[in-house]
Design an enzyme around this catalytic site. Structure first.
Site, PDB file in Angstrom:
ATOM      1  N   GLY A   1      -2.820 -11.873  27.727  1.00  0.00           N
ATOM      2  CA  GLY A   1      -2.821 -13.375  27.655  1.00  0.00           C
ATOM      3  C   GLY A   1      -1.696 -14.062  28.344  1.00  0.00           C
ATOM      4  N   ASN A   2      -1.438 -15.369  28.032  1.00  0.00           N
ATOM      5  CA  ASN A   2      -0.387 -15.932  28.599  1.00  0.00           C
ATOM      6  C   ASN A   2       0.279 -16.915  27.583  1.00  0.00           C
ATOM      7  OD1 ASN A   2      -1.647 -18.749  29.050  1.00  0.00           O
ATOM      8  ND2 ASN A   2      -2.913 -17.381  30.493  1.00  0.00           N
TER       9      ASN A   2
END
Ligand code: CTP
Length: 409
Positions: free
Chosen positions: A213-214
């Site tokens: 993810g980020n």
């Protein structure tokens, strides 16, 4: 709200209540709608009537609250109630109700009224998180939104049984605002325009537990969606997982992966005149999804093979059909040259180059700083400001630089 600018005065609001614990909050909504000057007609499913009896609603609205489709055979009750309504809100809308609505079932009064409605419809889903996230519910909500329903919430928070998560009925104020927005003819510079906004980061699953993810919080995209709605646009917000609640009057479509985002965005963009891609889409996803949790010793987690995700923005830029397209570039140094190159390569009208390496800009904060580069050669520098204000500047540019190009309504 002052009485002379209250759009609900004298309007007929149909309030459909289905059988979830949040049905008790529908009583407060009925009261708020009456206070705002509306005539409120309540219809209940059998399940709703087990949570809150019709007498409660009748006391609040001074009208019979109906649950029986056969109550007034001489009037064909469901047809009459649907014709009288200027706007309808279904709160809470359970997973079962949304499924019936999506598939046109009409096996009780609430569903029969729904299939007769021609007025604007607001849906306020509320249910347990598992039911909300079930692909069937997500597909049903997406289908109903594509057909024009406005979806408010659900919010993230306390649920029945001590659980916490997305599925909570949106706040009373948000429900009231959504009904007002649905009934009031849109005003503002973007009135009647359809806008698609993407927000948040995508999650690319490795196994049931882990994902890539980020740090995107979704705040920039949510601020843009809220601002576009304030300017009168019909807004679809395609959102990766976030902790934010839906902006008033905006239909939110929840997705998790880049591929799901692509599947949600492309059909919505077909109908839209403006697409703003603020989401931080993962450029890569694990090549293989492991349905069983990987074991660090046995499964060699050190090497997760990746494959490229499609670039949704570039796909939209390749076949624009006159759409206005706005992209974002997250940079750790202000490389305007790269921004301009991306603007041309992806076929954009405007690119927002923002810094993500300052404590006060980019991911997970309420402020941002950016440079807006236009296809027409324009350059607008926005010093440190709130994401809400940056959203306003971006939409000013969309209006001033590119909206003039679109044919009038
Ligand atoms: N975008 C997209 N689909 C992707 C990747 C990005 O639609 N698979 C969109 C984002 O929503 C954003 C813009 O493209 O509007 C960002 O472009 P990208 O080339 O990914 O730039 P960065 O990630 O900022 O930088 P880099 O060049 O390092 O990839």
């Amino acid at each position: 709200m002052p009485a002379d600018s209250e759009p609900l005065v004298g309007r007929h609001v149909l309030l459909g209540v289905s059988g979830g614990i949040a049905a008790y909050k529908a009583a407060a909504l009925a009261r708020d709608l009456v206070k705002a000057g509306a005539t409120v007609q309540v219809v209940l499913t059998a399940g709703a009537a087990r949570f809150v009896g019709p007498a409660t609603f009748e006391g609040l609205t001074a009208r019979p609250a109906h649950a029986d489709v056969f109550a007034e055979p001489e009037h064909i009750l469901h047809v009459r109630l649907a014709r009288e309504a200027d706007v309808a809100i279904f709160a809470p809308a359970t997973a079962n109700l949304l499924a019936k609505f999506a598939h046109g079932l009409a096996d009780d009064l609430v569903t029969s009224v729904f299939t007769c409605l021609t007025c604007p419809v607001v849906l306020a889903p509320a249910m347990h998180t598992e039911m909300w996230l079930h692909p069937a519910t997500q597909d049903n909500v997406a289908l109903l939104a594509r057909r024009g329903a406005r979806v408010v919430g659900p919010a993230d928070g306390d649920l029945a049984g001590g659980d916490v998560g997305p599925g909570r009925l949106a706040d009373g104020g948000e429900l009231l605002a959504a009904v007002r927005a649905a009934v009031a003819p849109p005003t503002g510079p973007l009135a009647g325009r359809r806008v698609v906004v993407t927000a948040g980061g995508t999650r690319e699953p490795i196994d049931p537990v882990r994902y890539i993810g980020n740090r995107s919080s979704g705040r920039m995209g949510y601020a843009l969606a809220a601002e576009a709605a304030r300017r009168g646009a019909v807004v679809d917000l395609v959102s990766g997982p976030t902790a934010l609640s839906a902006p008033a009057g905006v239909s939110v479509h929840h997705v998790e992966t880049a591929l799901e985002m692509r599947d949600a965005v492309l059909p919505l963009a077909e109908k839209a005149e403006i697409v703003i891609k603020a989401a931080a889409v993962a450029d890569f996803r694990p090549a293989t999804y492991h349905p069983q949790k990987l074991k660090k010793e046995r499964d060699g987690l050190a090497h997760v093979a990746l494959e490229r995700n499609p670039d949704i923005l570039a796909e939209l830029g390749a076949v624009k059909n006159g759409r206005v397209l706005v992209g974002f570039a997250a940079e750790t140094d202000l490389e305007e040259e790269r921004g301009r190159e991306k603007l041309h390569r992806k076929g954009l009208d405007l690119i927002v180059v923002n810094r993500v390496d300052f404590a006060d800009a980019g991911f997970n904060v309420d402020t941002n700083r950016a440079v807006l580069l236009g296809e027409d050669g324009s350059r607008t520098e926005v010093p440190l400001t709130t994401k809400a204000e940056l959203a306003a500047v971006i939409l000013d540019r969309v209006e001033a630089v590119v909206l003039a190009r679109l044919p009038g309504r």
